[in-house]
Design an enzyme around this catalytic site. Structure first.
Site, PDB file in Angstrom:
ATOM      1  N   GLY A   1     -46.254  15.250  -7.827  1.00 56.52           N
ATOM      2  CA  GLY A   1     -47.008  14.505  -6.825  1.00 56.52           C
ATOM      3  C   GLY A   1     -46.753  13.006  -6.824  1.00 56.52           C
ATOM      4  O   GLY A   1     -46.963  12.335  -5.819  1.00 56.52           O
TER       5      GLY A   1
ATOM      6  N   TYR B   1     -43.242  17.058  -0.636  1.00 52.95           N
ATOM      7  CA  TYR B   1     -43.618  17.603  -1.952  1.00 52.95           C
ATOM      8  C   TYR B   1     -42.615  17.150  -2.998  1.00 52.95           C
ATOM      9  O   TYR B   1     -41.470  16.816  -2.682  1.00 52.95           O
ATOM     10  CB  TYR B   1     -43.720  19.134  -1.917  1.00 52.95           C
ATOM     11  CG  TYR B   1     -42.404  19.844  -1.749  1.00 52.95           C
ATOM     12  CD1 TYR B   1     -41.924  20.169  -0.476  1.00 52.95           C
ATOM     13  CD2 TYR B   1     -41.623  20.191  -2.848  1.00 52.95           C
ATOM     14  CE1 TYR B   1     -40.718  20.825  -0.316  1.00 52.95           C
ATOM     15  CE2 TYR B   1     -40.414  20.852  -2.694  1.00 52.95           C
ATOM     16  CZ  TYR B   1     -39.968  21.167  -1.422  1.00 52.95           C
ATOM     17  OH  TYR B   1     -38.764  21.806  -1.262  1.00 52.95           O
ATOM     18  N   CYS B   2     -43.072  17.114  -4.244  1.00 54.58           N
ATOM     19  CA  CYS B   2     -42.190  16.809  -5.373  1.00 54.58           C
ATOM     20  C   CYS B   2     -42.725  17.570  -6.582  1.00 54.58           C
ATOM     21  O   CYS B   2     -43.575  18.439  -6.443  1.00 54.58           O
ATOM     22  CB  CYS B   2     -42.125  15.305  -5.628  1.00 54.58           C
ATOM     23  SG  CYS B   2     -43.709  14.580  -6.098  1.00 54.58           S
ATOM     24  N   THR B   3     -42.252  17.236  -7.782  1.00 54.12           N
ATOM     25  CA  THR B   3     -42.614  18.024  -8.959  1.00 54.12           C
ATOM     26  C   THR B   3     -44.099  17.926  -9.306  1.00 54.12           C
ATOM     27  O   THR B   3     -44.771  18.937  -9.467  1.00 54.12           O
ATOM     28  CB  THR B   3     -41.787  17.562 -10.184  1.00 54.12           C
ATOM     29  OG1 THR B   3     -40.427  17.465  -9.787  1.00 54.12           O
ATOM     30  CG2 THR B   3     -41.932  18.525 -11.336  1.00 54.12           C
TER      31      THR B   3
ATOM     32  N   ILE C   1     -45.489  20.596  -7.146  1.00 54.59           N
ATOM     33  CA  ILE C   1     -45.148  22.010  -7.358  1.00 54.59           C
ATOM     34  C   ILE C   1     -45.878  22.563  -8.588  1.00 54.59           C
ATOM     35  O   ILE C   1     -46.273  23.725  -8.612  1.00 54.59           O
ATOM     36  CB  ILE C   1     -43.614  22.166  -7.533  1.00 54.59           C
ATOM     37  CG1 ILE C   1     -42.891  21.637  -6.295  1.00 54.59           C
ATOM     38  CG2 ILE C   1     -43.238  23.615  -7.763  1.00 54.59           C
ATOM     39  CD1 ILE C   1     -41.430  21.304  -6.547  1.00 54.59           C
TER      40      ILE C   1
END
Ligand code: ZN
Ligand code: ZN
Length: 345
Positions: free
Chosen positions: A198, A194-196, A223
């Site tokens: 995508g 996961y990241c901020t 997120i």
């Protein structure tokens, strides 16, 4: 086509605006034949709509974080859908509003995410499977699942998924090889990234798949989308704390947990700040008490430097810059260089 106003003028303009803005982000991996021409075209369109923010264009795609005047939103959407490269792109609105950008900056880059890995290390046609918030929650709670935070360490310091592996990495260029190494014994396990928003997981998952990881998943929309969905669908948030964002807000709260610590007194705190000493400007976590004590600086050294009069500061900086250029080092790492040249310990 560049903006020529000073930071002060820009901030003043923004304060005097009589309308609301909508902060949003979008990205797409798509082949752009002439990034420069597209960049100029985009700059003209976005300036006309009074859009602010930061946009990267590369031959591999586009990555944008912007704020759009509320009354221009539908015109903005019309433009997006009329543009063949952007047509029906997912626009992700911010969870929390607040002043986010003061100017429009559109840059042509080599990559839209600067991982610095060779193009033959990944294939964008083989990316990790996208999971919705609900699917992600279920999948990460299965036995033997691995969850990796694909952001920099300073981002996961204030918010992360429970049980996530948070690589101690401060530069994106080191992240992919480091992650592959960290989870090298999990090639047959379910790996979740996961990241901020995508964008980083698209390329990271492609990289891991090429490295031989068999079961790679990514949080769809990152997120930002997850935070919207847990609220809307009323499902528990497995993400705790704050989502770090790269605009003036420096973060939006997802849950009330405070998982970070003030870098100066270790008190529980999740507020990032940039050192008040312009020669340093390092990003760190600082509580209100320490902000007062250190005059919003990261250290006693920076506080003392910042207290010198302008003339003296300029002299010192000039002196250091001279040494930097004679040593052929980048001024980007100025804080480290100050230490290196023994201006302070
Ligand atoms: Zn503190
Ligand atoms: Zn500092």
């Amino acid at each position: 086509m560049f903006n020529k106003k000073s930071k002060f003028e820009l901030k003043k303009d923004l304060e005097q605006e009589a309308f609301q803005r909508i902060t949003c982000s979008f990205y797409r991996y798509i082949n752009i034949k002439n990034p420069k021409i597209f960049r100029n075209h985009l700059y003209e369109k976005f300036s006309n709509l009074n859009i602010l923010g930061r946009v990267y264009v590369a031959d591999e795609g586009i990555n944008a974080q912007i704020s759009v005047p509320e009354d221009k939103w539908s015109m903005f959407e019309d433009y997006i859908n009329s543009e063949i490269l952007l047509n029906s792109i997912t626009l992700k609105k911010a969870v929390q509003e607040g002043s986010s950008f003061i100017k429009l900056k559109i840059l042509v880059k080599n990559e839209i995410v600067a991982y610095g890995v060779d193009k033959d290390c990944y294939n964008m046609n083989h990316v990790g499977q996208h999971l919705s918030a609900k699917e992600f929650n279920e999948s990460i709670n299965e036995e033997g699942s691995v969850v990796v935070d694909m952001r920099n360490y300073y981002e996961s310091e204030v918010g992360r998924f429970k049980n996530a592996i948070t690589p101690d990495i401060h530069r994106s260029q080191e992240l992919l090889p480091e992650v592959a190494e960290l989870i090298s014994d999990s090639k047959d396990k379910k790996v979740h990234l996961y990241c901020t928003g995508g964008i980083r997981c698209e390329k990271a998952s492609a990289y891991l798949i090429k490295k031989g990881f068999k079961d790679v998943y990514q949080l769809d929309g990152g997120i930002i989308q997850y935070a919207h969905d847990v609220k809307k669908e009323n499902i528990p948030s497995e993400f705790i704390g704050k989502n770090f964002v790269f605009d003036d807000r420096l973060g939006e709260k997802i849950t009330d947990d405070i998982i970070g610590k003030c870098h100066q007194c270790q008190k529980s705190c999740d507020q990032h700040a940039n050192c008040n000493n312009d020669a340093c400007h390092i990003l760190f976590i600082q509580c209100e008490n320490c902000a007062t004590k250190y005059d919003r600086c990261c250290s006693v050294n920076c506080r003392d430097f910042n207290a010198l009069d302008n003339e003296e500061q300029r002299k010192l900086r000039k002196d250091i810059d001279k040494k930097v250029s004679s040593a052929k080092l980048s001024t980007k790492f100025r804080p480290k260089l100050y230490k290196l040249f023994n201006y302070w310990k």
